[in-house]
Design a protein around this motif. Structure first.
Motif, mmCIF file in Angstrom:
data_model
loop_
_atom_site.group_PDB
_atom_site.id
_atom_site.type_symbol
_atom_site.label_atom_id
_atom_site.label_comp_id
_atom_site.label_asym_id
_atom_site.label_seq_id
_atom_site.Cartn_x
_atom_site.Cartn_y
_atom_site.Cartn_z
ATOM 1 N N UNK A 247 -18.132 29.861 18.666
ATOM 2 C CA UNK A 247 -19.517 29.666 19.115
ATOM 3 C C UNK A 247 -20.490 29.823 17.951
ATOM 4 N N UNK A 248 -20.295 30.892 17.171
ATOM 5 C CA UNK A 248 -21.191 31.150 16.038
ATOM 6 C C UNK A 248 -21.117 30.023 15.015
ATOM 7 N N UNK A 249 -19.899 29.545 14.740
ATOM 8 C CA UNK A 249 -19.716 28.488 13.750
ATOM 9 C C UNK A 249 -20.407 27.196 14.189
ATOM 10 N N UNK A 250 -20.224 26.798 15.458
ATOM 11 C CA UNK A 250 -20.860 25.579 15.965
ATOM 12 C C UNK A 250 -22.378 25.709 15.956
ATOM 13 N N UNK A 251 -22.872 26.892 16.324
ATOM 14 C CA UNK A 251 -24.324 27.117 16.349
ATOM 15 C C UNK A 251 -24.916 27.055 14.947
ATOM 16 N N UNK A 252 -24.240 27.710 13.996
ATOM 17 C CA UNK A 252 -24.727 27.703 12.606
ATOM 18 C C UNK A 252 -24.703 26.286 12.044
ATOM 19 N N UNK A 253 -23.605 25.553 12.293
ATOM 20 C CA UNK A 253 -23.511 24.166 11.805
ATOM 21 C C UNK A 253 -24.602 23.298 12.416
ATOM 22 N N UNK A 254 -24.905 23.527 13.707
ATOM 23 C CA UNK A 254 -25.927 22.734 14.380
ATOM 24 C C UNK A 254 -27.298 22.967 13.746
ATOM 25 N N UNK A 255 -27.630 24.236 13.520
ATOM 26 C CA UNK A 255 -28.928 24.570 12.903
ATOM 27 C C UNK A 255 -28.999 24.017 11.487
ATOM 28 N N UNK A 256 -27.906 24.191 10.729
ATOM 29 C CA UNK A 256 -27.875 23.666 9.364
ATOM 30 C C UNK A 256 -27.976 22.145 9.357
ATOM 31 N N UNK A 257 -27.328 21.503 10.334
ATOM 32 C CA UNK A 257 -27.336 20.044 10.390
ATOM 33 C C UNK A 257 -28.729 19.499 10.649
ATOM 34 N N UNK A 258 -29.504 20.201 11.475
ATOM 35 C CA UNK A 258 -30.883 19.769 11.729
ATOM 36 C C UNK A 258 -31.678 19.768 10.423
ATOM 37 N N UNK A 259 -31.466 20.801 9.592
ATOM 38 C CA UNK A 259 -32.130 20.851 8.292
ATOM 39 C C UNK A 259 -31.613 19.769 7.353
ATOM 40 N N UNK A 260 -30.280 19.553 7.364
ATOM 41 C CA UNK A 260 -29.679 18.532 6.503
ATOM 42 C C UNK A 260 -30.182 17.145 6.889
ATOM 43 N N UNK A 261 -30.327 16.895 8.202
ATOM 44 C CA UNK A 261 -30.832 15.591 8.660
ATOM 45 C C UNK A 261 -32.215 15.309 8.097
ATOM 46 N N UNK A 262 -33.080 16.327 8.081
ATOM 47 C CA UNK A 262 -34.429 16.157 7.520
ATOM 48 C C UNK A 262 -34.352 15.914 6.015
ATOM 49 N N UNK A 263 -33.441 16.623 5.351
ATOM 50 C CA UNK A 263 -33.265 16.455 3.911
ATOM 51 C C UNK A 263 -32.746 15.052 3.585
ATOM 52 N N UNK A 264 -31.786 14.573 4.379
ATOM 53 C CA UNK A 264 -31.187 13.265 4.117
ATOM 54 C C UNK A 264 -32.181 12.119 4.341
ATOM 55 N N UNK A 265 -33.152 12.336 5.233
ATOM 56 C CA UNK A 265 -34.167 11.297 5.469
ATOM 57 C C UNK A 265 -35.009 11.046 4.224
ATOM 58 N N UNK A 266 -35.134 12.065 3.381
ATOM 59 C CA UNK A 266 -35.966 11.954 2.183
ATOM 60 C C UNK A 266 -35.195 11.357 1.001
ATOM 61 N N UNK A 267 -33.873 11.226 1.154
ATOM 62 C CA UNK A 267 -33.052 10.704 0.061
ATOM 63 C C UNK A 267 -32.972 9.188 0.155
ATOM 64 N N UNK A 268 -33.323 8.515 -0.942
ATOM 65 C CA UNK A 268 -33.264 7.054 -1.003
ATOM 66 C C UNK A 268 -31.852 6.613 -1.375
ATOM 67 N N UNK A 269 -31.308 5.660 -0.628
ATOM 68 C CA UNK A 269 -29.934 5.204 -0.872
ATOM 69 C C UNK A 269 -29.804 4.598 -2.261
ATOM 70 N N UNK A 270 -30.817 3.842 -2.697
ATOM 71 C CA UNK A 270 -30.761 3.232 -4.034
ATOM 72 C C UNK A 270 -30.668 4.301 -5.126
ATOM 73 N N UNK A 271 -31.391 5.403 -4.929
ATOM 74 C CA UNK A 271 -31.324 6.503 -5.897
ATOM 75 C C UNK A 271 -29.938 7.141 -5.911
ATOM 76 N N UNK A 272 -29.330 7.257 -4.715
ATOM 77 C CA UNK A 272 -27.980 7.804 -4.627
ATOM 78 C C UNK A 272 -26.982 6.912 -5.354
#
Length: 407
Positions: free
Chosen positions: A297-322
């Motif tokens: 439960x703790x692992x899934x919850x932590x991953x979910x919270x982290x994923x929400x932050x990662x999703x916001x971070x990934x939106x700012x990353x340009x594919x061409x730059x990658x």
């Protein structure tokens, strides 16, 4: 089943990793967190934060893969039904490889992070299964009872009878070994500790003092024993597997935010896994000890919270730059090996050119074979006469011999 084993894991690779993670668990305990459930939750948060860089790398590959997939799917569609044609499959592989080089990655680009995380996950389970082996403070509390009990006359038969009445494993436990006794006492619930006091009345004070400490350490919400499995029966403990399934489902939902092509390879399998995994989480956490369920439960919850932050971070990353960063990184490695730099556009063009050359070569071979068949037919047709006469048949044999003689 033995769920708490005092002996540390000695499995290749997993054992050393479990030892390192065990230091983290013991460090949390020594900071004053003397409840195993709380230790597991904090432990899970810390380990997932350590794995965060690998998780971000994996997410970057998934973002690139979402862009590459339509191109790869188009190539696979182009050669669909030609699996038996070796030349066609070779061309397909060249074109797919060119797509990966165009984006500066490889087909296994997202696998490394998963491979690195797997032994860590297995080691995590070992630490949680064998907590007394890795947290000396918990072992000391149990040893405070084990030592005087082992000094009592006839204690082995009495302990074996107690284990049997509480449906605890007895066949493989040698009660003359202190570590094995710690393993056994680590599975005791409140009822078993009370029975132990009745069996050894002279040790009631020692047993009461230390069993109270251990039950406080090894319980959730003041009643659920972390070493017991919820089982397929109605009880408060079923909240753990239910939460495990729910958090797993939410974790999957937060990870799969990008639209996927239903015709893409593996899309159907991925969709099935997203449905099956939450169900399997529920089943596993019903069968496993509550301590493992808390980790789940703790692992899934932590991953979910982290994923929400990662999703916001990934939106700012340009594919061409990658892509640019990936190609620059590859070119630096190639430079060290004395190889020429990769030009993405040139790679695509060379792959297309190679495909065109291979196609042209095959077309020329087919045309040559066809022309040879036509020439052979025309040769005999032009020189043949009425085959009904002996002379014409003799002429046909002569023509055949002349043709063979010219080769």
């Amino acid at each position: 089943m033995d769920f708490l084993l005092l002996t540390k894991s000695t499995t290749f690779i997993i054992g050393p990793i479990a030892t390192v993670l065990g230091y983290i668990m013991e460090g949390i305990y020594n900071l004053g967190v003397h409840n195993i459930a709380a230790c597991i939750i904090l432990f899970t948060i810390i380990v997932n934060l350590i794995l965060l860089p690998l998780t971000i790398k994996q997410q970057k590959f998934m973002k690139l893969n979402a862009v590459m997939q339509p191109e790869i799917a188009a190539i696979q569609k182009k050669y669909k039904g030609k699996q038996q044609d070796q030349a066609a499959m070779q061309k397909q592989n060249m074109e797919v490889q060119a797509v990966y080089q165009k984006y500066g990655t490889t087909p296994t680009g997202g696998c490394l992070q998963t491979v690195l995380q797997l032994p860590i996950m297995f080691a995590l389970y070992q630490v949680i299964y064998r907590i007394p082996a890795y947290v000396s403070g918990i072992k000391e509390v149990l040893m405070n009872v084990v030592t005087p009990v082992m000094q009592q006359p006839g204690y082995i038969d009495k302990i074996a009878e107690l284990a049997t009445s509480n449906k605890l494993p007895i066949e493989k436990i040698d009660y003359s070994v202190a570590d094995k006794m710690v393993d056994l006492f680590g599975k005791f619930n409140a009822a078993a500790w009370n029975q132990l006091k009745e069996i050894f009345p002279s040790l009631q004070n020692v047993i009461s003092e230390n069993s109270d400490k251990f039950l406080h350490m090894n319980s959730l919400f003041g009643g659920m024993n972390l070493t017991e499995a919820p089982g397929f029966k109605i009880s408060v403990a079923l909240i753990i597997p239910i939460l495990a399934g729910l958090t797993q489902w939410l974790s999957v939902k937060t990870m799969n935010t990008a639209p996927t092509d239903p015709d893409a390879p593996g899309a159907g399998a991925m969709k099935s896994m997203n449905t099956v995994m939450p169900i399997m989480s529920v089943i596993f956490c019903i069968s496993f000890p509550i301590g493992i369920g808390i980790y789940w439960v703790a692992s899934s919850t932590v991953r979910m919270v982290m994923q929400l932050g990662i999703n916001q971070y990934m939106k700012k990353i340009n594919v061409d730059d990658m892509i640019k960063a990936n190609i620059e990184k590859k070119n630096k490695k190639r430079q060290k090996k004395g190889l020429p730099p990769i030009n993405a556009n040139a790679t695509i063009k060379s792959a297309n050119k190679a495909s065109e050359v291979a196609a042209k070569k095959k077309e020329m071979e087919e045309e040559r074979a066809k022309k040879a068949a036509v020439n052979s037919t025309d040769y005999y047709k032009n020189k043949s006469e009425n085959l009904g006469t002996i002379a014409s048949r003799a002429r046909m044999v002569q023509n055949y011999n002349e043709k063979k003689g010219k080769k």
